[in-house]
Every structure is written in C-alpha cells, then in structure tokens.
Scaffold this motif. Sequence first.
Motif, PDB file in Angstrom:
ATOM      1  N   ILE A 236       0.807  -1.217   0.000  1.00  0.00           N
ATOM      2  CA  ILE A 236       0.000   0.000   0.000  1.00  0.00           C
ATOM      3  C   ILE A 236       0.848   1.279   0.000  1.00  0.00           C
ATOM      4  CG2 ILE A 236      -0.303   0.113   2.520  1.00  0.00           C
ATOM      5  CD1 ILE A 236      -3.271   0.893   1.893  1.00  0.00           C
ATOM      6  N   GLN A 243       0.972   5.748  -8.077  1.00  0.00           N
ATOM      7  CA  GLN A 243      -0.437   5.826  -8.457  1.00  0.00           C
ATOM      8  C   GLN A 243      -0.689   6.668  -9.705  1.00  0.00           C
ATOM      9  OE1 GLN A 243      -3.061   8.183  -5.812  1.00  0.00           O
ATOM     10  NE2 GLN A 243      -1.223   8.661  -4.603  1.00  0.00           N
ATOM     11  N   CYS A 250     -10.588  -0.104  -7.351  1.00  0.00           N
ATOM     12  CA  CYS A 250     -10.717  -0.839  -6.088  1.00  0.00           C
ATOM     13  C   CYS A 250     -12.193  -1.042  -5.752  1.00  0.00           C
ATOM     14  CB  CYS A 250     -10.021  -0.090  -4.947  1.00  0.00           C
ATOM     15  SG  CYS A 250     -10.889   1.404  -4.419  1.00  0.00           S
ATOM     16  N   ASN A 254     -11.799  -1.130   0.375  1.00  0.00           N
ATOM     17  CA  ASN A 254     -10.456  -0.535   0.386  1.00  0.00           C
ATOM     18  C   ASN A 254     -10.463   0.989   0.446  1.00  0.00           C
ATOM     19  OD1 ASN A 254     -10.083  -3.103  -1.648  1.00  0.00           O
ATOM     20  ND2 ASN A 254      -8.339  -2.792  -0.293  1.00  0.00           N
ATOM     21  N   LEU A 258      -7.332   3.547   1.592  1.00  0.00           N
ATOM     22  CA  LEU A 258      -6.508   4.163   0.544  1.00  0.00           C
ATOM     23  C   LEU A 258      -6.493   5.680   0.668  1.00  0.00           C
ATOM     24  CD1 LEU A 258      -7.507   2.053  -2.626  1.00  0.00           C
ATOM     25  CD2 LEU A 258      -5.458   1.829  -1.215  1.00  0.00           C
TER      26      LEU A 258
END
Length: 598
Positions: A236, A243, A250, A254, A258
Amino acid sequence: MNYITSRTLNFAKEYNPDCNNSEKFLLETSKDNKIIIKMIKDGKPIYLGSKYNVGRDIDNIVSQIKSMDDKSFIIIFGLGSGEYLEKLSEMLRGENMLLIIEPRLEIIKLFLENKNKNFIDNERIYLINVDSDIKDILNGFIDFEKLYNIVMAVYPSYDRCFFEEYSNIFGCVKTIKNNLIIEFNTTKAISNALFYSQVKNIPRIAESLPVNNFKNKFNGKSAIIVSAGPSLEKNIDYLYKIQKNFIIICGLRNLEGLLKKNIIPDFICLLDALDINYEFIKNCSDINIPIVFHESSSYKVIESYKGPKILFLHEASFSKAICKKVDSLYQGGSVAHVCTSFAAYLGCKNIIFIGQDLAYTDDKFHASSASFGDEEKKLDGRDYFFVDDVFGGKVKTDSVFDLFKQNLEQFIKMNSDINFINSTEGGANIIGTKVMLLKDSSSLYRNKNFDKSNKIGNMFASVKDVFNVRDIKENIQKNRDSLGDIKIYIEKNKKVIEDFSLYYIKNKKVKITKVMNKLDKLDKFIHKNVDEFVLINNLLSPIVLDVMYKKEFILNSNDTDNKKGIKISNKYKLLYSSMVKAIDVTIVLLDEVIFELN
C-alpha cells in the motif's frame, strides 16, 4: 439422437487407441448370452461386470435407481456393453433424462459395434466421455430443478477399475450440488434485498451513465486492481508512489484505507446489496470518484454517494426496465472480479493485482486497512484446506475463496490477449498470472506520459448517451399496473384455489377438471405478465423458486395420488398467498419511485 451423444460417438469413431496403451478392451459373450467387455490391464484380464450373469448386472443398475420418479435426472458411471439400455429406455418417463459417463473412448468405440447401440437414439439418453469438458457439461445439466432429483448409479466393476475417474465424477457432482445449494439458499436469503435495491436504484440509474460509454477508453493502458487481502499492507505504501502511472480500481472496502494514505482511486466498484457496503462509504460519500455499480447494488450506497455513477447490468434483461441496452461485466462472486472485468472493458492491456490473496495469509481475513470489525473468522479443519501459494509453498484457503480463485482464473483464460500480473506478496497462486513484485511490475508496465485525470474528466464531459427519464417512468407505471392486475386475478380465483385444496385434503366434491382449467388460466395470466415485464419477473421468480423446490412439495414415486394432490395443492396455496404479499409491498415501492422520477 441428441447433439451431445452424437458428438461423443463421432469423437469415438475417429479415436485411434495408442498401441502402447497398457489397457486393451475386447467384446465377449457372457454365460447368459449377453455382450460383456473384457479389459486387459498390464496383461491381466478383468471383466466389466459379471462374466456369468449380465442379467444380474442389469438388475443391479435398476435397483440403484429404484428411487427415481417422473422428474429424476439419472447419472450412470459406466457404459459397459450397454446391455442395460433396453431396460432403462423402458423406464424413462415424464421429465426423466439419463446421462451415461464413460471413462474410456475404446469402450464407446466397441459399443458402436454391438446391437445395443440403437437405444442411444433416444433423445433422453446422453452419452459423454470423461475426457470431455465434463465439469461444464455437468454444470449444464444440473440446475435448481434437478437439485433434489439426481439419482446416481455405477455399472458393476467400474468403481474398482476406474477408481480415479469414479471419484472425480462423483466429487464433481457433489461440488456442483453444494454450490447450487449455497446459491439457492443465498438467493432465498438476499432476493428481497436485491429486488428492493433494484427498484430503489431506478431514480439514481436515470442520473447515471451506461458503462457502454467507457468501452476501450483506456486501450492499451495498465491498471492496478486493489483488493483487501492481508498482503495489501506490503504494497500500500509503494502504491502511493506509483499511483499517477496507473489506472487504480478498487472495491468499497479498500476506499477509506486508501484515502487515508493519500491514494486516490480512479474508479470504485460496488457489487452486492449487503448493508455493510454502506459502512465502507459513509465517511467518504462526498468524494468525486466514479462509482461502477449494477442495478441490484446496495441502494443505501448509491443513494448517499455524491460522485459520478457508471451503470453496468447484473442481468441483461433489466435493459427492458430502463429502456436502454446496457452492457454487463463479468461477475465471479466478488468485487475483485468486477474490478478486473471493468479494467478489461476499458481496454487495459496489463492488469496488475495487489491484495488479491484469495486465502488466509498469516491466518488473516483482510488487510488491517480494510477491516471494519468483521475480519474475525475462526477456522477449523472442516473449514479450510491448503492450496499452492505465490511463493511455491502452501497457504490456507476455504471453499468460497477457492471458488473465487477458480472464477478469476476462468476470466483470465477467457482473456488471453491481456497480460495479468499477480503482485500480491502472499496468498494463493492464481493460474494464468505472472508473479512479480510490485516494484518490478510497476516499472515494467507503467503508463508513460499519462494524464489520466483529464482523460477521465473529458470522458464524462463528452458523454451524450444517457437515460430517458420519461420512458423509464412510463415503463415502471406499466409494471405497477400489471402487478395490480395479477393481484386482482389471484383474488378472483381464491375460491378456485381453495376448492383445489379441499378436493384432496377433505375430499370435497368439486368439478376438479373445471377447477384445474381455471388454475391453468391463472398460471398462464401470471406467466404472460412475468415474461412481459422484467421487474415482475425479478419480484416473483425468487418466490416461485422458494416454493416450487421446497423438499416437502417434491413428488416421490411412492406417493399415492391423493398424497401427490395434497402436496400440489399446498404448494399452490403458499405460492399464491406469497405472491399477493409481495405485490402489496412492491406496489407501494413503485409508487414512490414514480413520484421521485416526476
């Protein structure tokens, strides 16, 4: 002769046995003057059945299926010489079908030479070979209606001579039945929630965009599917760094974790109608990330979510209700399948998985960043088993995770033009994926010079293919009026339904033929409306499913005519009363939707 049998026989005709094969098969005549097959394996002779009394073998088969009734689906492992076909052909009646599974093509080839082959012309008799795609064929045959009407038998000696195939076949049938039972019970348990969400979502559907507008909009690009498995914690932080170079997709579970890491997904996917989905979104419902949902997704989430919405269909037939053809996405049981399918639909060439454990890595259910107090699951020896993990070792999983894995592998197999990479640092090995660390896969497959934010914004700004609210409202009104007509028709026939019941339960004197004709007209009226209006079908089908396949209503061969009549009358009394209750609730719901669409 049906298509499946014809295909099997043609395949057998063209089959040339390997001369080095350790098994040989010969036709002989038994002591009671019937054909029997002798197998020579590793130089030793073995008879498939009795060398002396094939008639007794036929009686053995008949005794194994003696519990069959008019609706039974019969599975026999072993064709043998086919001497039992004449007897079984005479026994088939009503809706009976007979599936014969033969593990050796050589035996089918010999069968073509003997007199019993003529009985295979019967359309009810299906012959397949184990080398065929047996699981898909069995899945095609075994449905809800046959779930409690499967009768299985084994031709003498086959369970010993072909033990591995025998175990696989019966294990496969057991798995299919178990999956159907799970699906059946799940459908019963959540059908009301699904239908309720489906109807409540209609005003929001009218404001959303069809998924069709996004097909191949990211052709050739790379996406990362973020799942909630325990191994997500290992990736993560690195995901934050990369990203901008990937399309991030997702599920709701999540999302909050996130966002706390300053990772902004590009798309969020929602699958089911469960209330816990609202827990995942309630603290971040005002974000501006597109949510991908279907008509039966949680209405609480869709109602509260302020961001843009993209609709795909769970059931293609729902296009009739919303007056527009909308594409479906592959759904293999979990939101990860929808995320993956959506990435493929966008045209992504490379799809990277992280957090896709599909197993209890380190005995954990979810990543800590994706847990909402529901991560505890105690496992004992009956719940879990071990499968290959990504590192070449073993990892704990259960039947649900394993089914998800198989479905994901099937999707990967169906999309061989896409490059699937498993960068999950733990969990089950997913067949069809390349296993790579995220730092390596992200370096190799990153999108270069990629302004994804503007691209997504422009996709929404340029959309013209939207829903026609007036058409949707008119269609909902037609569904509502038709439900009212069904209720009136059932109420008019209350006495007919009661007479039908009393005729069997209390031997009341009624003109049963006249009663049956009226009930037949009622059935036809309901079916006509079910076929015409998809919302009515989605409301009533689970009710029919629940009532029709209740164990206490299933007819058995040893039931008397009176007992059969009582079962049927009780079934229809429950069916029609359940329909009226459901219609009363639904009409109020549809009135609310029509008012909101105004």
